[in-house]
Scaffold this motif. Sequence first.
Motif, PDB file in Angstrom:
ATOM      1  N   ALA A 952     -11.047   9.520  14.391  1.00 36.24           N
ATOM      2  CA  ALA A 952      -9.827   9.611  13.596  1.00 36.24           C
ATOM      3  C   ALA A 952      -9.658   8.339  12.785  1.00 36.24           C
ATOM      4  O   ALA A 952     -10.115   7.260  13.173  1.00 36.24           O
ATOM      5  N   THR A 953      -9.003   8.477  11.648  1.00 38.14           N
ATOM      6  CA  THR A 953      -8.657   7.339  10.786  1.00 38.14           C
ATOM      7  C   THR A 953      -7.145   7.260  10.684  1.00 38.14           C
ATOM      8  O   THR A 953      -6.499   8.242  10.314  1.00 38.14           O
ATOM      9  N   CYS A 954      -6.593   6.115  10.998  1.00 38.21           N
ATOM     10  CA  CYS A 954      -5.139   5.925  10.966  1.00 38.21           C
ATOM     11  C   CYS A 954      -4.797   4.951   9.853  1.00 38.21           C
ATOM     12  O   CYS A 954      -5.209   3.791   9.886  1.00 38.21           O
ATOM     13  N   SER A 955      -4.048   5.434   8.853  1.00 41.28           N
ATOM     14  CA  SER A 955      -3.675   4.586   7.718  1.00 41.28           C
ATOM     15  C   SER A 955      -2.191   4.672   7.429  1.00 41.28           C
ATOM     16  O   SER A 955      -1.752   4.375   6.330  1.00 41.28           O
ATOM     17  N   GLY A 956      -1.395   5.068   8.411  1.00 44.93           N
ATOM     18  CA  GLY A 956       0.032   5.274   8.168  1.00 44.93           C
ATOM     19  C   GLY A 956       0.896   4.078   8.453  1.00 44.93           C
ATOM     20  O   GLY A 956       2.108   4.233   8.665  1.00 44.93           O
ATOM     21  N   PHE A 957       0.334   2.883   8.484  1.00 51.12           N
ATOM     22  CA  PHE A 957       1.134   1.693   8.739  1.00 51.12           C
ATOM     23  C   PHE A 957       1.961   1.349   7.498  1.00 51.12           C
ATOM     24  O   PHE A 957       1.491   1.518   6.367  1.00 51.12           O
ATOM     25  N   PRO A 958       3.199   0.884   7.677  1.00 50.96           N
ATOM     26  CA  PRO A 958       4.059   0.581   6.527  1.00 50.96           C
ATOM     27  C   PRO A 958       3.398  -0.403   5.574  1.00 50.96           C
ATOM     28  O   PRO A 958       2.902  -1.455   5.990  1.00 50.96           O
ATOM     29  N   ALA A 959       3.422  -0.054   4.298  1.00 50.53           N
ATOM     30  CA  ALA A 959       2.777  -0.891   3.290  1.00 50.53           C
ATOM     31  C   ALA A 959       3.496  -2.223   3.163  1.00 50.53           C
ATOM     32  O   ALA A 959       4.718  -2.300   3.156  1.00 50.53           O
ATOM     33  N   GLY A 960       2.707  -3.288   3.070  1.00 52.03           N
ATOM     34  CA  GLY A 960       3.267  -4.627   2.879  1.00 52.03           C
ATOM     35  C   GLY A 960       3.689  -5.313   4.152  1.00 52.03           C
ATOM     36  O   GLY A 960       4.031  -6.498   4.124  1.00 52.03           O
TER      37      GLY A 960
END
Length: 962
Positions: A952-960
């Motif tokens: 799995a790829t997790c990229s949902g961290f808040p930007a900035g």
Amino acid sequence: MAMKLRDLIRKVRACKTASEERAVIAKESAMIRTAIREEQEHYRHRNVAKLLFMHMLGYPTHFGQLECMKLQASPHFPEKRIGYLGMMLLLSEDADILMLATNSLKNDMNSENRFVAGLALCSIGNLATSDMSRDLAPEVDKHLKSGNPYLRKKACLAMSRCLSKCPEMIEDFVDRVVTLLKDKSHGVLITVVQLMTQILLIDAQTFQEEGYESIHETPCRVAFIRLVPTLVKLLRNLLSMGYSPEHDVGGVSDPFLQVQILTVLRLLGSGNEEASEEMNDVLAQVATNTETTKNAGNAILYECVQTIMAIESEDSLRVLAINILGRFLLNRDNNIRYVALNTLSRCIVDQKNREDGEEDANSAATALQRHRTTVVDCLKDPDVSIRQRALELIYHLVNHENVEDLCAELLNYLVLCPREHRSDICTRVLKVVDRFSPGDRWRVDTLITMLTIAGRETSRHVQSATIVYISRSSEDLQSYATHKLLKAIRDDDGSQLGLMNVGIWCIGEYGDLLLNPYTYTPPSSNGALTEVSDAAAGHGPITISFLDLEPSAIVGIVEDVMSRHTCPEEVRQRAVTCLAKLSDRLANAGAPATIERVQQLLQKNKSSQSLEMQLRSCEYDALLNAVKGIMPPKSGDEDIFGVTDGGALSPAVISAAKDALGRMPAVDLKVLEKKHASDDIFDNVGAAPKAKPAAAAATGGSGGDLLDLNDIFGGGAPATNTVPSVQQNGSSSASAEPAAKSDVDLLSDIFSAPPAAAAPAHDPFSGMPAQPAVADLFGGPATQPTPAAAPVNPMDLFGAPAPAAPSAAVPAGDLFGASPAQPQTSTPAMPMQTSASTEPVKVPGFEHKGLSVEFECTKPDNWNKQKTTITAIFTNSTGAPMYGLSMQCAVPKFVTMEMQPPTSTTVPQSGGNAKKITQTIMVTNSKLGTKNLMLKLKVSFSSNGEKIDHLATCSGFPAGQY
């Protein structure tokens, strides 16, 4: 009475075992401790002397450090001498007790006895800390002005230590160095020059901290540059000095001072043309007038060569330095030859890196070419270290004029070198061939010869590069290479794995060219790589001829390779692919019996113990039947070609089967260059294998520069065209967050262009559809064409395969039963959190087979926004516990990661008083604000007796924020 030192030494030497020695030392240590406790001053110096002997044997002696301080403060010189010696050996500069010695050192330096003052100066030169250096520098400075040369030389060495600990004091003592350089004592001159060397080295490290743009602007260097004429005059006086018994070493006048002066001149002349001009004459004088029969003269010449190559010297002087090293290569002493080879390698590299490094008649590189024969002879030296250094130097010597001769020498050495070195030599030969090859035929000929010699040790990328060169050549050269490889395979015993891989591939691709005879007349060459016999010299070049082969003979050779007991499994797999290809290549040869034999061999492997062999044999047999229009047997409701109406095969299926067996297109080198531009993304991987850093930079946005990382964990499922926030196994369903981007979109972000779709081609080894850009012809993943990136060195085209940006769906003409990836759920990206929020941020990870993962993010330090603590929380929604939990994680290059093990490897059922299973990951994003955090996860666990692996790829961290 305490034992004397000589008695202790006799007892230790009389011990027959280590245990006896330890018993003697333990007993004596106990007696020394008792004497220390009872303050037996009479035997204090004797006890410290015995402690020094124990220290030399490696036993602990820390309990005697304070006794050294007491002896140091003694008014008697013998006890003071033992105390100072013990302090320098038993203490280090980190010892806290050392501060007690500062006052005693100051008192002893003011002593009227020069030997007592000398002991104090020696201790400062060995143990002075930064605090001691500041306190005692004025006392050391007094001795720099002393009228006694014994104290002046020791004060110079002590001052060198003080300035290295306190660089800010350098400017205060520059004038003192200028004065001492006029001293007449050789001992003082050596220490003064050493002090100058130390100051220049410290200045080179600290000039930027002091605000200077260039190292040549610092006050101490400006002051020392003015001393270059003085140093040159001093060196010239040493050269013209007559015999002096006090300073003569092997017929050379004070070689130690000459070496030290040359070292300082090298530091002062580097990057300074004016200073270098003043040194040229004296350096030429040293190089020509120094006696080389003794080792002292060789030491001076070696330092002179280093100085010449480091400063802005004239070309004629550089040629003279190269010639000196060439004479060193003829010396019988292996140490001198080793030093010469090392120095020559550095010289040639520096010459290539110079802006005006073009070769001409007077350049160092051209002078080195004159010693090429001597360097090549070093490859025959019995000392392996000499051979290795000579090998390194030969790589630097290769150019377009001598590439054939030197490659022949490298191949000859390849036969004799140790097996562990062959892989590196093959890689170097490939680079040399790619860069300096005079023609395609010579290049292919050299690589085939290399595979014949060391095919067992060649790496995969060397084999792939050889195939690329052959596939990009003309049909005439392809025929020559295939004939020669087939002959080499027939004559080999099957041990050269690389030769088998390349040869079997070429026979499958160009087997039809073997049906025709081949004749070639090579031109005369000095490269020794053509098959021209020396005995035929003077009779003109010999024509190389290969007879035409019968189809049955070609198939028989491939069958013989497969039937060998020593044949590796990967060669058998490639041979199966080769047979399938030969069925198409030999179709027009009028040999139906041979085609039938090929199909029988494929069907024979349907019962192989290898699952891969079974799969390939079944698929290739179906392809051959499809080419003939034969309907394959059905398995379930649908057959392998998707024909469900029970009718005959459609023309489209027959055409697709023929295309699958067709010849592979030539590899596009531009595509490989683009692949290298996007290669090497990760260097921080948790429990997974490490990947390499990327050269391409992202352009910003909500996604980082995370490409398809299925290579890291071995996954390869294709990704859909939807825009996910969290991807699983490379595919996801549509997300409600339009700003989030998939891995394919991230790839397009890096190169500022959308990814281009490509029609599938066919890999001859794996039998599976592949992208046209073949990164690894032996089954490695393929790259997706992207817009042009920064050009790379063509020598680096055959490195590790780049991760693929997989296609969205399986082509309609997929003949191998590959099923499309199953879409899985994804979670939209989390909204932006305010900086004032102190609550943990929760980011959904994934959910698969009843296991769900949620990440809880916190900032452990308010002052360090780049650092984040991520707690993975595992939840089990099935009806039974999960066992063997293991999570591996990969992060981009700009993120550093520290991963702790999970609190438990068993995940209980959720609900009730179930224990919460967590795993902590600490990450630091060095590019916070410009690139966002992304995680590539691999989770393994067992549920209901089934082993499950999930990517799995997790990229949902808040930007900035992360």
